[in-house]
Design an enzyme around this catalytic site. Structure first.
Site, short mmCIF file in Angstrom:
data_model
loop_
_atom_site.label_atom_id
_atom_site.label_comp_id
_atom_site.label_asym_id
_atom_site.label_seq_id
_atom_site.Cartn_x
_atom_site.Cartn_y
_atom_site.Cartn_z
CE LYS A 197 -4.44 -1.80 1.82
NZ LYS A 197 -3.24 -3.33 1.82
C1 LIG Z 1 -4.36 -4.58 1.80
C2 LIG Z 1 -3.56 -5.41 1.83
C3 LIG Z 1 -4.04 -6.58 0.61
C4 LIG Z 1 -5.53 -6.50 0.34
O1 LIG Z 1 -5.88 -5.97 -0.76
P1 LIG Z 1 -6.93 -5.24 -1.84
O2 LIG Z 1 -6.17 -4.20 -2.95
O3 LIG Z 1 -6.91 -4.44 -0.56
O4 LIG Z 1 -7.29 -6.48 -2.29
C5 LIG Z 1 -3.68 -8.00 0.69
N1 LIG Z 1 -2.10 -7.85 1.93
C6 LIG Z 1 -2.22 -6.94 2.48
C7 LIG Z 1 -1.26 -7.66 3.17
C8 LIG Z 1 -3.07 -5.77 2.65
O5 LIG Z 1 -2.65 -4.93 3.50
#
Ligand SMILES: *Cc1c(COP(=O)(O)O)cnc(C)c1O
Length: 438
Positions: free
Chosen positions: A107
């Site tokens: 993210k």
């Molecule tokens: C947010 C997150 C996900 C999921 O991603 P999405 O885009 O919401 O499907 C998977 N793994 C980790 C470590 C995350 O922080």
């Protein structure tokens, strides 16, 4: 590029307005009115381009003239300023490590891109300055979003950030990442679930009274400026993929489905991918949908891959939009499965013991989903997106492998900092009160 709302009631907006609004006024999600097709020779010669150039070429059509070229190139290169290596785990499975950014999860990429775009818009918008409204970024997090957004926006001039997270349901490292920065970053510890947090955020966005006084925007993955740059690393993965004539199957650990939706978008734009697998934990809304064609949101259940504990994945509607709600076409590109906590732990342990590769719980969900798919498709090879560093979930990982996970120095320092959060009940009025008090 213009963006329409998936609810089709609001008017079309450009990239700047879509970024500032977050969600469309009719509560739909913004979606590009056309999906750009990249030149064939760009894909064929991808090895000869720098990551900065690839990212710029991918995002440029989406941004249009909302940001001048020089600024956009700067934003892109700051966004991807860390390694994104494709690491071989077995003959058939590679891991795309998306966790080398400042908060050790994928993210970081979306959050860094969005914070810089928003910073640019806030400081170059006559309209915003004339309104004299406080600009507040609101975000609900099930774990990793909060830290990435907090880090991305820390000290960005003219922007306050309010983060809602479910009390007791994020890991200790995650909690420290979103509660220890201070300054323009405010953490609200909500007595409820992630879905409660998300619901509260959605409600205040459509609250007329509040929107007269404040300029509210979201940094959840519904924001186009967070969602779209996630395409970058799918291209970086392909650049590092040796067998260009046998494109990879890609497994994506999925919660709100923003990440995998970006991958599918990249694929429509011309990036070669054999198939996508949306790997879910016990929150199996999409795996059920792929079986029954019925979309039934549920209350999220807590799992050891907590960043994917989502009972009503907000970005899934965008995936349906890509395929114009034609289930037959969607099914050709996407499979989905649900992995239990016990299977996640087994996979984590097995891959560590037999391959010497340490996954985090989210990556382990993706790994097993990919392994199961490859069992039925033995001529394929695949990539799992490793979405977080295992140390972020050391409380889960260490007992499973029976060893300590070395904590990077930066994280050690963060763990020593004092948590600063405001506890509130899951009531939208309390959130409104807090926002007005800023
Ligand atoms: C947010 C997150 C996900 C999921 O991603 P999405 O885009 O919401 O499907 C998977 N793994 C980790 C470590 C995350 O922080």
């Amino acid at each position: 590029m213009q963006y329409y709302s998936t609810n089709k009631q609001s008017s079309k907006v450009d990239f700047k307005q879509a970024t500032l609004n977050g969600q469309a006024p009719d509560k739909g999600l913004y979606f590009p009115e056309r999906i750009p097709i990249l030149p064939k020779d760009f894909i064929e010669n991808i090895i000869s381009y720098s990551n900065e150039e690839i990212a710029y070429q991918v995002i440029k059509p989406y941004v249009g003239d909302a940001i001048p070229e020089e600024e956009l190139r700067r934003i892109v290169s700051e966004t991807i300023k860390f390694d994104i290596p494709l690491v071989k785990v077995t003959e058939a499975i590679y891991s795309l490590e998306l966790y080398h950014g400042p908060t050790l999860a994928f993210k970081d990429i979306g959050a860094r891109f969005m914070s810089r775009c928003l910073g640019y818009f806030v400081n170059h918008s006559a309209m915003l300055r004339a309104d004299n409204k406080k600009v507040i970024v609101l975000v609900a997090t099930s774990g990793d979003t909060g830290g990435a957004v907090a880090n991305g926006f820390f000290d960005v001039d003219g922007v306050d950030v309010v983060i809602l997270y479910p009390s007791g349901k994020v890991s200790s490292v995650q909690e420290k990442q979103l509660t220890t920065l201070g300054k323009n970053i405010h953490a609200l510890e909500v007595n409820g679930t992630f879905d409660d947090c998300q619901q509260m955020v959605k409600q205040v966005f459509t609250d007329e009274e509040l929107n007269k006084k404040l300029f509210l925007t979201s940094a959840n993955s519904i924001n186009v400026a967070r969602w779209l740059p996630q395409q970058f690393y799918y291209f970086f993965a392909y650049k590092q993929w040796a067998q260009k004539n046998n494109p990879p199957v890609i497994a994506v650990p999925s919660g709100n489905f923003g990440n995998i939706c970006a991958g599918i978008l990249a694929n429509i734009s011309g990036l070669p991918v054999k198939h996508f697998i949306a790997a879910c934990n016990a929150n199996d809304i999409v795996p059920s949908f792929m079986q029954t064609e019925k979309y039934e949101p549920k209350k999220a259940v807590a799992t050891i891959s907590n960043a994917m504990d989502v009972g009503n994945p907000s970005n899934f509607v965008r995936i349906l939009e890509i395929f114009q709600h034609q289930f037959i076409n969607l099914k050709k590109v996407l499979s989905s499965c649900s992995i239990t906590d016990a299977e996640t732990k087994d996979t984590l342990q097995k891959v560590y013991k037999t391959e010497g590769y340490l996954l985090d719980p989210h990556g382990a969900v993706g790994y097993l989903a990919l392994e199961q798919y490859l069992k039925n498709n033995p001529s394929e090879k695949g990539i799992v997106l490793e979405t977080a560093h295992p140390v972020k979930f050391y409380d889960v990982v260490e007992p499973v492998i029976g060893e300590a996970v070395p904590i990077p120095i930066a994280v050690q320092q963060q763990l020593l900092l004092k948590k600063k959060s405001t506890k509130i009940a899951a009531e939208v009025d309390l959130l409104k009160e807090f926002l007005l008090s800023l």
